[in-house]
Design a protein around this motif. Structure first.
Motif, short mmCIF file in Angstrom:
data_model
loop_
_atom_site.label_atom_id
_atom_site.label_comp_id
_atom_site.label_asym_id
_atom_site.label_seq_id
_atom_site.Cartn_x
_atom_site.Cartn_y
_atom_site.Cartn_z
N SER A 126 0.83 -1.20 0.00
CA SER A 126 0.00 0.00 0.00
C SER A 126 0.86 1.25 0.00
O SER A 126 0.73 2.12 0.86
CB SER A 126 -0.94 -0.01 1.21
OG SER A 126 -1.77 -1.13 1.18
N ASP A 127 1.78 1.35 -0.93
CA ASP A 127 2.63 2.51 -1.05
C ASP A 127 2.08 3.43 -2.13
O ASP A 127 0.98 3.22 -2.65
CB ASP A 127 4.08 2.12 -1.34
CG ASP A 127 4.20 1.29 -2.61
OD1 ASP A 127 3.20 1.22 -3.36
OD2 ASP A 127 5.27 0.73 -2.86
N ALA A 128 2.85 4.47 -2.47
CA ALA A 128 2.36 5.47 -3.42
C ALA A 128 2.04 4.87 -4.77
O ALA A 128 1.08 5.26 -5.43
CB ALA A 128 3.38 6.58 -3.56
N SER A 129 2.84 3.90 -5.22
CA SER A 129 2.62 3.34 -6.55
C SER A 129 1.30 2.58 -6.62
O SER A 129 0.70 2.48 -7.68
CB SER A 129 3.77 2.41 -6.93
OG SER A 129 3.79 1.26 -6.11
N ILE A 130 0.84 2.02 -5.48
CA ILE A 130 -0.45 1.34 -5.47
C ILE A 130 -1.58 2.36 -5.38
O ILE A 130 -2.55 2.31 -6.11
CB ILE A 130 -0.52 0.36 -4.29
CG1 ILE A 130 0.43 -0.82 -4.53
CG2 ILE A 130 -1.93 -0.16 -4.08
CD1 ILE A 130 0.06 -1.65 -5.74
N ARG A 131 -1.43 3.32 -4.48
CA ARG A 131 -2.52 4.29 -4.26
C ARG A 131 -2.76 5.14 -5.49
O ARG A 131 -3.89 5.54 -5.75
CB ARG A 131 -2.17 5.17 -3.06
CG ARG A 131 -2.18 4.44 -1.72
CD ARG A 131 -2.18 5.44 -0.57
NE ARG A 131 -0.98 6.25 -0.59
CZ ARG A 131 0.15 5.93 0.06
NH1 ARG A 131 0.21 4.79 0.72
NH2 ARG A 131 1.20 6.72 0.03
N THR A 132 -1.72 5.40 -6.26
CA THR A 132 -1.89 6.23 -7.46
C THR A 132 -2.12 5.38 -8.71
O THR A 132 -2.13 5.89 -9.81
CB THR A 132 -0.65 7.12 -7.68
OG1 THR A 132 0.51 6.31 -7.76
CG2 THR A 132 -0.50 8.10 -6.54
N LEU A 136 2.00 -2.35 -12.16
CA LEU A 136 1.39 -3.56 -11.61
C LEU A 136 2.37 -4.16 -10.62
O LEU A 136 3.15 -5.06 -10.93
CB LEU A 136 1.09 -4.56 -12.75
CG LEU A 136 -0.03 -4.18 -13.72
CD1 LEU A 136 -0.11 -5.19 -14.85
CD2 LEU A 136 -1.37 -4.09 -13.00
N ARG A 137 2.36 -3.62 -9.41
CA ARG A 137 3.29 -4.09 -8.39
C ARG A 137 2.90 -5.48 -7.94
O ARG A 137 1.75 -5.76 -7.63
CB ARG A 137 3.30 -3.14 -7.20
CG ARG A 137 3.89 -1.78 -7.48
CD ARG A 137 5.38 -1.84 -7.72
NE ARG A 137 6.12 -2.31 -6.57
CZ ARG A 137 6.47 -1.54 -5.55
NH1 ARG A 137 6.11 -0.28 -5.52
NH2 ARG A 137 7.17 -2.03 -4.56
N ASP A 152 7.53 -4.82 -10.83
CA ASP A 152 6.48 -4.15 -11.59
C ASP A 152 6.33 -4.90 -12.91
O ASP A 152 7.23 -4.88 -13.75
CB ASP A 152 6.87 -2.68 -11.83
CG ASP A 152 5.77 -1.91 -12.56
OD1 ASP A 152 4.79 -2.55 -13.01
OD2 ASP A 152 5.90 -0.69 -12.68
N LEU A 153 5.20 -5.58 -13.08
CA LEU A 153 5.00 -6.40 -14.27
C LEU A 153 4.99 -5.57 -15.56
O LEU A 153 5.27 -6.10 -16.64
CB LEU A 153 3.70 -7.19 -14.17
CG LEU A 153 3.69 -8.37 -13.19
CD1 LEU A 153 2.36 -9.09 -13.26
CD2 LEU A 153 4.82 -9.33 -13.50
#
Length: 226
Positions: A126-132, A136-137, A152-153
């Motif tokens: 639940s870091d910035a890359s997920i929230r924004t 595809l982490r 990151d796929l």
């Protein structure tokens, strides 16, 4: 959390706690860790090498003991079998220092491996890359130091899963699917699943993220690839 959903409806991302099962971790007693550290120091000292354990990292399969010493790493590596015998360990690995550490790492195989659960990684996902909603982490597991491994796929050309029978390859594939669907709505992520056995992915037949029904035959696969 709501996102713009399938066919104009709002898609509610599920709470990980409602979907995933929490798996008990193997607890390591501090006294046992210090006892192992003392054995490492005493064993090296018996071969004329002064060393001090200054760091302990608990990994799921190995425990890392970082030592400070004036000896060369080759001298430590040459004593790997002696360390394993003194520690009654089935496996001991030795590596040079990592970035930011002036230590030599001695990895001792745990007597019992600690499970690596997807739910344990949800807070780290639940870091910035997920929230924004960027990329595809994907949580791959943990390394020998116990640190989480992500990829990151969208930046990975291929991801292969290899292993002998009973190495939980299917379980890993299920964790990949769950990992992606937990954080992406059907509008953001569409999947094509190939299941020639007809049983591996049967539970996902009604998954709204599917671009088309699960592919189970060679003919279907050929049509899909075209």
């Amino acid at each position: 959390m709501e996102t713009s959903g399938l066919h104009g409806m709002n898609w509610v991302l599920p709470r990980p706690e409602a979907v995933l099962r929490r798996v008990p971790r193997i607890e390591f007693h501090e006294s046992e860790l210090r006892r192992t550290a003392s054995i490492i120091e005493d064993t090296l000292r018996s071969f004329g090498i002064r060393a001090r354990v200054v760091m302990i990292n608990r990994g799921p399969v190995f425990i890392e003991y970082g030592i400070e010493t004036g000896a060369r790493i080759r001298q430590i590596v040459d004593l790997k079998a002696d360390l394993a015998l003194a520690l009654s360990a089935r496996e001991v690995e030795i590596e040079a220092s990592r970035d930011g550490y002036r230590t030599i790492s001695i990895f001792v195989l745990n007597r019992t491996a600690s499970p690596v659960a997807l739910l344990d990684a949800t807070s780290e996902l639940s870091d910035a890359s997920i929230r924004t909603r960027q990329g595809l982490r994907l949580f791959l597991g943990r390394n020998r130091q116990g640190e989480p491994l992500f990829v990151d796929l969208t930046k990975t050309a291929h991801l292969g899963v290899f292993g002998r029978a009973q190495f939980e390859k299917s379980a890993f594939c299920h964790s990949v699917i769950l990992n992606l669907c937990l954080y992406h709505s059907p509008d953001e992520l569409r999947l094509v699943l190939f299941d020639f056995k007809g049983v591996e992915f049967a539970a996902y037949r009604k998954l709204p993220h599917l671009l088309e029904p699960i592919v189970e035959t060679d003919e279907q696969a050929a049509d899909t690839i075209r």
